[in-house]
Enzyme design. Structure first.
Site, short mmCIF file in Angstrom:
data_model
loop_
_atom_site.label_atom_id
_atom_site.label_comp_id
_atom_site.label_asym_id
_atom_site.label_seq_id
_atom_site.Cartn_x
_atom_site.Cartn_y
_atom_site.Cartn_z
NE ARG A 48 -33.49 -69.41 -49.51
CZ ARG A 48 -32.33 -69.96 -49.15
NH1 ARG A 48 -31.73 -69.80 -48.06
NH2 ARG A 48 -31.94 -71.29 -49.65
CE1 TYR A 102 -48.99 -53.21 -36.67
CE2 TYR A 102 -47.42 -54.86 -36.42
CZ TYR A 102 -48.48 -54.69 -36.81
OH TYR A 102 -49.23 -55.31 -37.70
CG ASP A 174 -41.75 -49.94 -36.89
OD1 ASP A 174 -41.59 -49.32 -37.83
OD2 ASP A 174 -42.15 -50.91 -36.40
CE LYS A 199 -48.66 -51.52 -42.17
NZ LYS A 199 -48.13 -51.69 -41.03
C1 LIG Z 1 -47.90 -52.61 -40.05
C2 LIG Z 1 -46.53 -52.39 -39.13
C3 LIG Z 1 -45.76 -53.23 -38.90
C4 LIG Z 1 -46.05 -54.69 -39.44
O1 LIG Z 1 -45.76 -54.53 -40.91
P1 LIG Z 1 -46.42 -55.91 -41.88
O2 LIG Z 1 -45.86 -55.48 -43.34
O3 LIG Z 1 -47.75 -55.85 -41.69
O4 LIG Z 1 -45.78 -57.22 -41.23
C5 LIG Z 1 -44.64 -53.00 -38.09
N1 LIG Z 1 -44.42 -51.82 -37.56
C6 LIG Z 1 -45.50 -50.87 -38.04
C7 LIG Z 1 -45.33 -49.37 -37.10
C8 LIG Z 1 -46.58 -51.01 -38.69
O5 LIG Z 1 -47.54 -50.16 -38.74
#
Ligand SMILES: *Cc1c(COP(=O)(O)O)cnc(C)c1O
Length: 378
Positions: A48, A102, A174, A199
């Site tokens: 952790r 998102y 992000d 992703k």
């Molecule tokens: C999928 C996604 C998230 C969230 O990610 P998780 O791993 O599903 O929590 C955040 N920002 C973007 C741009 C995403 O495509």
């Protein structure tokens, strides 16, 4: 391996790797222990606290790619996003947030921050001038996403970096859609880079994790909250991520080249409406994207003339499936997946219509994928 002169493809393979002193194996061994010794050791370790060799290998590889000094891993992208907000902002602070982000991030912000007394302004815009109008004396953070999900709008990061410095704000982005292969926000002075590693970083639609990388001092400021919130991952997952990231540049370069080919071909048909891709001259912010990105990413969106579900069912190669960033091409309806928590009115205001489809382009043959879409149109 943290040398900025070393190219991304080399960093993907080598940066952060842990050389096992016993065997000198080329892969980081998996340290499965959750219980580590405390006598005669250089540091106390616990998963952790993210200080096992496997956590460190992933963090160091991502830091090398993003030109950042330190980082934290989380159980999902939302784990990373929520920790950035809740560790760096307190009651009475104010955040400036791009509205077109998102759907999950949007829902987190609109449903959680107020309870903690954190104020925010969602800005309907992408320029520093538009963000400027939202500045308050208690503003602490600016949060952006580019290309945005799902409309692929482009934010001028150099302007945002300067805007943040001028007002003493911490800037966060992000960077999931672009990945560090196509965009390095640090080059434009952005402080915190967040990823949904579920992703492109993992790239095979089989791992869920998140990450935030930044300066040592900002990560130090987040660390205690991240320990308290407890959203981390185990060593086996870290190993799979490290393995995936070795092919990150190969995958993303191929996916981006495929996406450009497909976007151009779809635009040429004239049948699909509003084909959006930052690499098309007609797309939002194309000139800025050309300056700040190495490739334009692998997401293409368009609107179907007919029923989007019937269209998706006629596809033979592209799978109608949620999420994005895998080696396989997928298609989905943002109104029915990533943005379903938003009201119909909120979606309409953003421009997310019920006919909008988003293709996550994979590593297959670009001509095959294009043909699959053209066939389904008939
Ligand atoms: C999928 C996604 C998230 C969230 O990610 P998780 O791993 O599903 O929590 C955040 N920002 C973007 C741009 C995403 O495509």
């Amino acid at each position: 391996m943290e040398d900025k002169q070393v190219k991304s493809s080399t960093l993907c393979v080598h940066a952060g790797d842990y050389i096992d002193p016993v065997t000198k194996g080329v892969n980081t061994p998996i340290f499965t222990s959750t219980s580590f010794g405390y006598i005669d050791v250089d540091q106390l370790r616990y998963p952790r606290a993210q200080n096992t060799p496997n956590h460190q290998a992933v963090i160091n590889k991502l830091c090398a790619l993003e030109h950042k000094a330190a980082g934290l891993l989380f159980g999902s992208g939302m784990g990373a996003i929520s920790c950035v907000f809740l560790s760096l902002l307190s009651k009475g602070d104010h955040a400036i947030i791009q509205n077109d982000i998102y759907g999950g991030s949007h829902f987190f912000i609109s449903s959680e921050l107020e309870r903690f007394g954190i104020e925010y302004t969602l800005v309907d815009g992408f320029t520093a001038e538009e963000f400027e109008a939202a500045v308050q004396p208690n503003s602490k953070l600016i949060y952006v996403e580019t290309p945005s999900n799902p409309l692929l709008n482009i934010v001028d990061l150099e302007a945002v970096g300067k805007f943040a410095k001028k007002h003493g704000l911490t800037s966060a982005i992000d960077n999931t859609f672009a990945s560090p292969i196509n965009l390095i926000p640090d080059d434009f002075g952005i402080d915190i880079v967040i990823h949904s590693g579920s992703k492109y970083l993992s790239g095979h639609s089989d791992i869920i994790f998140g990450a935030a990388v930044s300066s040592q001092s900002i990560i130090d400021a987040m660390f205690s909250s991240s320990m308290n919130f407890g959203s981390t991952i185990n060593a086996n997952t870290c190993y799979l991520i490290e393995r995936s990231m070795k092919t990150l540049s190969l995958r993303v370069e191929r996916q981006s080249a495929n996406a450009l080919y497909i976007a151009r071909a779809l635009q040429d048909t004239g049948t699909l409406l509003n084909v959006r891709y930052p690499g098309l001259e007609s797309s939002h912010g194309h000139k800025i994207a050309k300056d700040q990105m190495k490739g334009f990413g692998a997401i293409v969106t368009f609107e179907t003339p007919g029923d989007p579900d019937e269209f998706a069912k006629r596809l033979r190669i592209i799978k109608p499936a949620m999420s994005l960033g895998g080696v396989e091409s997928t298609i989905n309806s943002p109104a029915r997946s990533s943005h379903m928590k938003l009201s119909h009115e909120e979606r309409q205001a953003l421009g997310i219509t019920d006919h909008l489809l988003r293709v996550s382009v994979g590593i297959e043959d670009a001509e095959d994928i294009t043909q699959d879409i053209l066939n389904a149109l008939q």
